[in-house]
Design a protein around this motif. Structure first.
Motif, PDB file in Angstrom:
ATOM      1  N   GLY A 198       0.813  -1.215   0.000  1.00 31.71           N
ATOM      2  CA  GLY A 198       0.000   0.000   0.000  1.00 31.71           C
ATOM      3  C   GLY A 198       0.845   1.263   0.000  1.00 31.71           C
ATOM      4  O   GLY A 198       0.499   2.259  -0.645  1.00 31.71           O
ATOM      5  N   ILE A 199       1.971   1.243   0.715  1.00 28.63           N
ATOM      6  CA  ILE A 199       2.862   2.403   0.736  1.00 28.63           C
ATOM      7  C   ILE A 199       3.433   2.673  -0.651  1.00 28.63           C
ATOM      8  O   ILE A 199       3.485   3.818  -1.117  1.00 28.63           O
ATOM      9  N   VAL A 200       3.853   1.622  -1.340  1.00 25.41           N
ATOM     10  CA  VAL A 200       4.421   1.792  -2.680  1.00 25.41           C
ATOM     11  C   VAL A 200       3.372   2.334  -3.647  1.00 25.41           C
ATOM     12  O   VAL A 200       3.647   3.245  -4.449  1.00 25.41           O
ATOM     13  N   VAL A 201       2.169   1.795  -3.577  1.00 31.36           N
ATOM     14  CA  VAL A 201       1.099   2.274  -4.471  1.00 31.36           C
ATOM     15  C   VAL A 201       0.776   3.742  -4.191  1.00 31.36           C
ATOM     16  O   VAL A 201       0.612   4.550  -5.118  1.00 31.36           O
ATOM     17  N   ALA A 202       0.706   4.111  -2.900  1.00 28.52           N
ATOM     18  CA  ALA A 202       0.394   5.496  -2.559  1.00 28.52           C
ATOM     19  C   ALA A 202       1.497   6.448  -3.023  1.00 28.52           C
ATOM     20  O   ALA A 202       1.209   7.521  -3.575  1.00 28.52           O
ATOM     21  N   PHE A 203       2.762   6.063  -2.827  1.00 25.83           N
ATOM     22  CA  PHE A 203       3.861   6.902  -3.293  1.00 25.83           C
ATOM     23  C   PHE A 203       3.875   7.022  -4.808  1.00 25.83           C
ATOM     24  O   PHE A 203       4.168   8.097  -5.352  1.00 25.83           O
ATOM     25  N   PHE A 216       3.608  10.769  -6.302  1.00 28.59           N
ATOM     26  CA  PHE A 216       4.807  11.409  -6.857  1.00 28.59           C
ATOM     27  C   PHE A 216       4.971  11.184  -8.358  1.00 28.59           C
ATOM     28  O   PHE A 216       5.554  12.025  -9.040  1.00 28.59           O
ATOM     29  N   VAL A 217       4.494  10.057  -8.874  1.00 26.83           N
ATOM     30  CA  VAL A 217       4.666   9.763 -10.303  1.00 26.83           C
ATOM     31  C   VAL A 217       3.444  10.168 -11.104  1.00 26.83           C
ATOM     32  O   VAL A 217       3.538  10.895 -12.102  1.00 26.83           O
ATOM     33  N   ALA A 218       2.259   9.700 -10.672  1.00 26.79           N
ATOM     34  CA  ALA A 218       1.052   9.949 -11.456  1.00 26.79           C
ATOM     35  C   ALA A 218       0.538  11.375 -11.289  1.00 26.79           C
ATOM     36  O   ALA A 218       0.138  12.008 -12.275  1.00 26.79           O
ATOM     37  N   LEU A 252       2.092  14.261  -9.234  1.00 25.93           N
ATOM     38  CA  LEU A 252       3.084  15.334  -9.237  1.00 25.93           C
ATOM     39  C   LEU A 252       4.105  15.208 -10.369  1.00 25.93           C
ATOM     40  O   LEU A 252       4.830  16.177 -10.649  1.00 25.93           O
ATOM     41  N   ALA A 253       4.181  14.051 -11.011  1.00 28.50           N
ATOM     42  CA  ALA A 253       5.108  13.813 -12.128  1.00 28.50           C
ATOM     43  C   ALA A 253       6.554  14.108 -11.731  1.00 28.50           C
ATOM     44  O   ALA A 253       7.328  14.704 -12.491  1.00 28.50           O
ATOM     45  N   VAL A 254       6.941  13.677 -10.516  1.00 27.72           N
ATOM     46  CA  VAL A 254       8.315  13.841 -10.072  1.00 27.72           C
ATOM     47  C   VAL A 254       9.197  12.832 -10.808  1.00 27.72           C
ATOM     48  O   VAL A 254       8.886  11.631 -10.816  1.00 27.72           O
ATOM     49  N   PRO A 255      10.272  13.255 -11.411  1.00 30.11           N
ATOM     50  CA  PRO A 255      11.094  12.339 -12.220  1.00 30.11           C
ATOM     51  C   PRO A 255      12.016  11.464 -11.329  1.00 30.11           C
ATOM     52  O   PRO A 255      13.233  11.547 -11.397  1.00 30.11           O
ATOM     53  N   ILE A 256      11.423  10.612 -10.528  1.00 27.58           N
ATOM     54  CA  ILE A 256      12.208   9.663  -9.746  1.00 27.58           C
ATOM     55  C   ILE A 256      12.289   8.354 -10.526  1.00 27.58           C
ATOM     56  O   ILE A 256      11.401   8.030 -11.313  1.00 27.58           O
ATOM     57  N   PRO A 257      13.351   7.586 -10.348  1.00 24.52           N
ATOM     58  CA  PRO A 257      13.476   6.310 -11.077  1.00 24.52           C
ATOM     59  C   PRO A 257      12.354   5.353 -10.694  1.00 24.52           C
ATOM     60  O   PRO A 257      12.092   5.110  -9.504  1.00 24.52           O
ATOM     61  N   HIS A 258      11.661   4.827 -11.681  1.00 24.54           N
ATOM     62  CA  HIS A 258      10.568   3.875 -11.424  1.00 24.54           C
ATOM     63  C   HIS A 258      10.503   2.879 -12.572  1.00 24.54           C
ATOM     64  O   HIS A 258      10.964   3.124 -13.684  1.00 24.54           O
ATOM     65  N   LEU A 259       9.857   1.743 -12.309  1.00 22.24           N
ATOM     66  CA  LEU A 259       9.761   0.679 -13.306  1.00 22.24           C
ATOM     67  C   LEU A 259       8.581   0.846 -14.236  1.00 22.24           C
ATOM     68  O   LEU A 259       8.656   0.489 -15.415  1.00 22.24           O
ATOM     69  N   PHE A 260       7.486   1.353 -13.746  1.00 13.94           N
ATOM     70  CA  PHE A 260       6.252   1.399 -14.543  1.00 13.94           C
ATOM     71  C   PHE A 260       5.887   2.839 -14.883  1.00 13.94           C
ATOM     72  O   PHE A 260       6.202   3.765 -14.176  1.00 13.94           O
TER      73      PHE A 260
END
Length: 212
Positions: free
Chosen positions: A191-196, A200-202, A204-212
């Motif tokens: 749940g923590i990963v999904v919320a983050f 931040f990705v969906a 705020l569009a923060v350019p952090i390294p992510h897989l999906f």
């Protein structure tokens, strides 16, 4: 006649002793509500409060606190914290900071590392005066384990993204440091990963390294 006089005298002395003790009825040598003399009920009958834990109740006596760590240990710990913060600053700088309107992947780790460095420096100046730190014990290994997992998280996030390292970090902290159940640790870490990811990705569009 002498025998009768002695019996009357002993009876009067017994009544006087009984009347001198509050809560004792005439003709008895013990307070009301007690069992055998010297037994567990004696103190409770006199004070009106139980003297120990009741049946099935845990003993709530506090354990003695461990001794303070001392100025040398405080100094070493402060230096380690400063070193970790400095390493985080260098690693975050290598990822790129960006700007306030368009932060890069290293912006938030850089801010956190800067805060850690400042806190370590504050502890360094108070190493001889503080007495809050405890000496090293078996429970201190949990703190070292938490620091090791954070270091592993920081080293893997730039290689495989933040999803898997964040999930593993949260699971280890919940299950092995927090002693939570397997089910709660698994569901909470996911749940923590999904919320983050959503924040931040969906959003705020923060350019952090992510897989999906």
């Amino acid at each position: 006649m002498i025998t009768s006089w002695r019996r009357r005298q002993e009876s009067e002395e017994t009544r006087e002793e009984t009347a001198a003790v509050p809560g004792r009825p005439e003709g008895t040598g013990r307070p009301e509500g007690t069992g055998t003399p010297g037994g567990p009920g004696d103190d409770e009958a006199v004070t009106g409060e139980p003297t120990g834990p009741g049946p099935g109740e845990p003993d709530t006596a506090e354990e003695p606190a461990p001794p303070p760590a001392g100025p040398v240990t405080n100094l070493v710990v402060a230096l380690v914290i400063v070193a970790l913060g400095a390493a985080g600053l260098v690693g975050s700088w290598s990822l790129g900071l960006g700007g306030a309107s368009a932060p890069s992947a290293g912006m938030w780790p850089f801010l956190v590392s800067a805060a850690i460095t400042c806190l370590g420096a504050a502890l360094l100046f108070q190493a001889k005066r503080t007495g809050d730190a405890e000496t090293f014990s078996s429970s201190s290994w949990l703190v070292l384990g938490g620091l090791a997992t954070m270091a592993a998280f920081a080293s893997l996030i730039g290689v495989i993204g933040f999803e898997i390292p964040a999930a593993l970090l949260a699971f280890v902290w919940l299950r092995f440091i927090g002693r939570e159940s397997w089910l709660l640790s698994t569901l909470t870490s996911l749940g923590i990963v999904v919320a983050f990811y959503l924040l931040f990705v969906a959003v705020l569009a923060v350019p952090i390294p992510h897989l999906f």
